[in-house]
Structures are given as C-alpha cells and as structure tokens.
Design an enzyme around this catalytic site. Structure first.
Site, mmCIF file in Angstrom:
data_model
loop_
_atom_site.group_PDB
_atom_site.id
_atom_site.type_symbol
_atom_site.label_atom_id
_atom_site.label_comp_id
_atom_site.label_asym_id
_atom_site.label_seq_id
_atom_site.Cartn_x
_atom_site.Cartn_y
_atom_site.Cartn_z
ATOM 1 N N ASP A 34 -47.997 -90.166 -41.783
ATOM 2 C CA ASP A 34 -47.532 -89.338 -42.898
ATOM 3 C C ASP A 34 -46.058 -89.624 -43.083
ATOM 4 O O ASP A 34 -45.370 -90.050 -42.161
ATOM 5 C CB ASP A 34 -47.862 -87.840 -42.763
ATOM 6 C CG ASP A 34 -47.532 -87.213 -41.433
ATOM 7 O OD1 ASP A 34 -46.627 -87.712 -40.738
ATOM 8 O OD2 ASP A 34 -48.164 -86.193 -41.093
ATOM 9 N N ASN A 75 -53.118 -93.511 -27.604
ATOM 10 C CA ASN A 75 -52.512 -93.139 -28.891
ATOM 11 C C ASN A 75 -51.190 -92.413 -28.642
ATOM 12 O O ASN A 75 -51.106 -91.551 -27.771
ATOM 13 C CB ASN A 75 -53.497 -92.201 -29.613
ATOM 14 C CG ASN A 75 -53.114 -91.878 -31.047
ATOM 15 O OD1 ASN A 75 -52.863 -92.790 -31.850
ATOM 16 N ND2 ASN A 75 -53.070 -90.600 -31.386
ATOM 17 N N GLU A 115 -52.077 -91.932 -37.571
ATOM 18 C CA GLU A 115 -51.736 -90.587 -38.046
ATOM 19 C C GLU A 115 -50.598 -90.633 -39.065
ATOM 20 O O GLU A 115 -49.719 -89.778 -39.077
ATOM 21 C CB GLU A 115 -51.318 -89.685 -36.865
ATOM 22 C CG GLU A 115 -52.328 -89.611 -35.755
ATOM 23 C CD GLU A 115 -52.000 -88.573 -34.682
ATOM 24 O OE1 GLU A 115 -51.094 -87.732 -34.890
ATOM 25 O OE2 GLU A 115 -52.661 -88.608 -33.631
ATOM 26 N N GLU A 173 -50.397 -89.324 -26.211
ATOM 27 C CA GLU A 173 -49.007 -88.904 -25.942
ATOM 28 C C GLU A 173 -48.724 -88.719 -24.458
ATOM 29 O O GLU A 173 -48.051 -87.772 -24.054
ATOM 30 C CB GLU A 173 -48.697 -87.618 -26.722
ATOM 31 C CG GLU A 173 -48.925 -87.771 -28.219
ATOM 32 C CD GLU A 173 -48.659 -86.497 -29.025
ATOM 33 O OE1 GLU A 173 -48.438 -85.434 -28.413
ATOM 34 O OE2 GLU A 173 -48.652 -86.582 -30.267
ATOM 35 N N HIS A 193 -45.837 -90.817 -37.687
ATOM 36 C CA HIS A 193 -45.338 -89.640 -38.420
ATOM 37 C C HIS A 193 -43.868 -89.908 -38.722
ATOM 38 O O HIS A 193 -43.039 -89.895 -37.805
ATOM 39 C CB HIS A 193 -45.449 -88.380 -37.561
ATOM 40 C CG HIS A 193 -46.856 -88.017 -37.203
ATOM 41 N ND1 HIS A 193 -47.751 -87.504 -38.124
ATOM 42 C CD2 HIS A 193 -47.538 -88.099 -36.036
ATOM 43 C CE1 HIS A 193 -48.916 -87.276 -37.522
ATOM 44 N NE2 HIS A 193 -48.809 -87.626 -36.262
HETATM 45 C C1 XIL Z 1 -51.491 -81.497 -35.032
HETATM 46 C C2 XIL Z 1 -52.314 -80.817 -36.113
HETATM 47 O O1 XIL Z 1 -52.139 -81.519 -37.313
HETATM 48 C C3 XIL Z 1 -51.888 -79.375 -36.280
HETATM 49 O O2 XIL Z 1 -52.764 -78.705 -37.168
HETATM 50 C C4 XIL Z 1 -51.873 -78.679 -34.925
HETATM 51 O O3 XIL Z 1 -51.321 -77.386 -35.094
HETATM 52 C C5 XIL Z 1 -51.063 -79.451 -33.912
HETATM 53 O O4 XIL Z 1 -51.555 -80.776 -33.834
HETATM 54 N N1 XIL Z 1 -49.977 -85.838 -32.857
HETATM 55 C C6 XIL Z 1 -51.334 -85.711 -32.664
HETATM 56 C C7 XIL Z 1 -52.097 -84.730 -33.456
HETATM 57 O O5 XIL Z 1 -51.913 -86.495 -31.900
HETATM 58 O O6 XIL Z 1 -53.205 -84.231 -32.757
HETATM 59 C C8 XIL Z 1 -51.227 -83.608 -33.938
HETATM 60 O O7 XIL Z 1 -52.012 -82.770 -34.803
HETATM 61 C C9 XIL Z 1 -50.008 -84.143 -34.640
HETATM 62 C C10 XIL Z 1 -49.187 -84.986 -33.715
#
Ligand code: XIL
Length: 350
Positions: free
Chosen positions: A268, A200, A266, A159, A236
């Site tokens: 969802d 990422n 990641e 990020e 996400h």
């Molecule tokens: C999130 C976790 O799922 C949570 O438990 C934590 O509180 C915050 O981080 N992008 C990412 C992940 O790269 O590391 C993040 O994970 C979600 C968004």
C-alpha cells in the site's frame, strides 16, 4: 531458477498444478488486472476483510473481477483461528475460502507464526518449552491441514526479524528459542507438502541491515534443507519515501539466486491527508515501478495489495494523518494507481 523465463515457467505451472485457475475465468470485455496479469504469468491479489465481504456485494464483485488471488487480512491469524486452546473457529476463514473457490481465486495463507494477533490464553499462560512447541505444532497442523490443497502459499513466519537484524523478541522466541522458525516450516510442510512456504516481512524490500538479515536467515534455512520456497516483501510505503526500484530488484535477484520465489505481499502507498492531486499521480508511479520491478525479476510471482479499496484499509487507523493507500477509492472508482498498473501490465515485456 536462475536464468529461467518466469513467464513460460508460470504458464507451465498453470497446467501442472491442479490448484491453479488455468484461465477458467470468463474473459472480460475490457481487460482487468486479472486478465492482463495472467498473460504475464503473474498473480495479482489483495487482502480481504471478510466481514465487509459478507455485507458489501460490490466489494466482492470488484475483487473477483480484478484479481486472481486473495489473502485474509486478519481471519487466518492465530487469535481468530484458535480463540481457546484446542478450540478452533474456522467460520470466517471458511467463508473466504468458499468465496475464493466460487470465484476461481487463488488463496495466500497469512500467517502461522507471528508475534502479534496471539490469543490471551496463550500469551498469559505459563508454558514450558515443550508445551509451547506442542501448541505451535498442533496449530500449524490443524490450520494448514484444513486448507490443504486450497492454499497455494503460506506465510509461515511473519516479521520474525527486528530492525537491527536480530530475531525479534516474541512469545515464540522466548518460549521455544530461535529454532521456532525452522520448526514452523517443517510442520507446515508436513501438513501440506504442495503448499509454497514463505518468510514474510516489512522493511526488507531494498538492500540494508534488515534485508541482509532476512537473506541470511533464508539462505541458512535453505542450506539446512528446511522447506522454504519464498520470501514475501510486504511493501507498506509512504508516497514521499518510495523504495528504490534498483535496490528492490537487486534484493529480489539475490533471493531468486538462492532458488527462492519472491512476492510483493502487502503493498500500500499511503498519502498524507488531505491528499493533493499530485499525490495520486505519484502514488500511481510508485505502484507502477514496483510492479515493473516484479515483472522484470524472474523470481517474482505475485503482486498483492493490502486491501482493495480505500473504503476498507488499515492505514488510517494505524498511521495517523495518512490514508487513501489503495487502487480504488471509497466508492470503488479506479484511481490513477489502478490505471498505472493496468498500463504497465499491457506494455510489452521489456
Ligand atoms: C494488519 C491488519 O490490516 C489490521 O486490520 C490489523 O489490525 C493489524 O494487522 N503486516 C502484516 C499484516 O503482516 O498482517 C498486518 O495486518 C499489517 C502489517
């Protein structure tokens, strides 16, 4: 990589790379995502909550049965691995590594340089540029070195780009300057020359300002000989605003044309709460379209969800009014999304 057949290439890699599972997992009576994906040369994985893994045996069983890859949801973030300066704590991440080794799962490492999950000692300190560089270098050397040969892919930078396409304001940018990204990749490569090193991010899955900026960054890193091997698309998403598969495919292809691998890292698909029956169906379709896109693009080597079951998911805590974003429900019953992925993996390659 352009024009190569991902499926045959991945099969070759399975035999060449000693970290790979080959197909050592016991064949299951009914096909699992893991076994179906292996036939397609694809890794399937999920983010793991290690404290849940410690106490919930069913969680570990379903993970190991269905998946070929795990990633620590939080346990490998800076704050947890180096809670005090030069005092590393690998207890939790070591447990995940042991689980993965025991169950023949690959591991993605997440993440080395990020603007979040930094310890207070670091953020509140008064550091010169040289000190900040030294801290990051030692962190990367120590962490990547510890898990050398155990982690196939590291999310080196996470990020780093803001929505407007500029480098995001962060501790690392302020203290080191834009070179911190390149430095992190070089230090990670020195610590484990075999690991695949990824950039990422979220919100850069399709085509647009942010994904153009990610593309420009990784192209420039490649052009300068920085050891970067892939881009992670976090994915996400909301069930009612899914990514456009054609644009995701075009983005994957332009990255592959740079010689880079792509992984969905990641995913969802969150549902409004309470969800209606049609939401679960649509969720399944969103997952399936993205899996299909990954299967069709030669550079896409892994499909990873941000959690396994709705029992443990960051979604309700971070997106008020949303939930049920994963493949299994809170009681580990497979949801329509699971069956859509299973069916997509079972279909003959198109
Ligand atoms: C999130 C976790 O799922 C949570 O438990 C934590 O509180 C915050 O981080 N992008 C990412 C992940 O790269 O590391 C993040 O994970 C979600 C968004």
């Amino acid at each position: 990589m352009a024009g190569s057949d991902r499926h045959s290439r991945s099969q070759d890699d399975l035999h060449r790379n000693p970290r790979d599972l080959s197909h050592s997992a016991v064949a299951e009576a009914s096909p699992t995502l893991r076994s179906l994906a292996a036939e397609r040369g694809l890794l399937v994985g999920a983010a793991v909550n290690v404290s849940a893994l410690d106490r919930d045996t069913e969680y570990g069983e379903v993970l190991a049965r269905e998946l070929s890859l795990v990633v620590a949801e939080n346990a490998m973030k800076f704050r947890y691995l180096q809670p005090q300066r030069n005092r590393f704590d690998f207890a939790v991440s070591d447990r995940l590594m042991a689980f993965a080794a025991d169950r023949h799962l690959q591991v993605r490492g997440h993440t080395l340089v990020w603007h979040r999950a930094l310890p207070a000692w670091l953020e509140d300190g008064d550091w010169t540029r040289a000190e900040a560089m030294d801290i990051l270098k030692r962190h990367i050397e120590t962490v990547v070195g510890r898990y050398r040969n155990g982690i196939i892919v590291w999310d080196v930078a996470n990020e780093a780009i803001a929505a407007d396409g500029t480098l995001r304001d962060s501790f690392w940018l302020r203290h080191i300057g834009p070179e911190y990204v390149e430095m992190a990749f070089r230090w990670a490569h020195a610590a484990d020359p075999e690991a695949r090193l990824f950039y990422n991010d979220y919100g850069g899955e399709e085509l647009g300002r942010k994904s153009d900026a990610i593309y420009a960054l990784v192209r420039s890193l490649r052009a300068r000989g920085v050891p970067i091997h892939g881009v992670g698309l976090q994915m996400h998403v909301r069930v009612d605003a899914p990514p456009d598969a054609t644009k995701v495919a075009a983005n994957m292809r332009r990255l592959a044309d740079l010689g880079l691998e792509v992984q969905i890292t990641e995913m969802d698909v969150r549902l409004p709460q309470p969800a209606a029956a049609k939401d679960y169906e649509q969720q399944g379709e969103v997952y399936r379209r993205m899996l299909r896109t990954c299967l069709q693009e030669s550079g896409c080597s892994a499909f990873v969800t941000w959690g396994l079951s709705d029992r443990y998911s960051w979604v309700p805590g971070h997106f008020a009014g949303w939930g049920e974003a994963l493949l299994f429900d809170e009681r580990y019953r497979a949801k329509p999304a699971y069956y859509e992925l299973s069916n997509e993996l079972s279909d003959l390659p198109k």
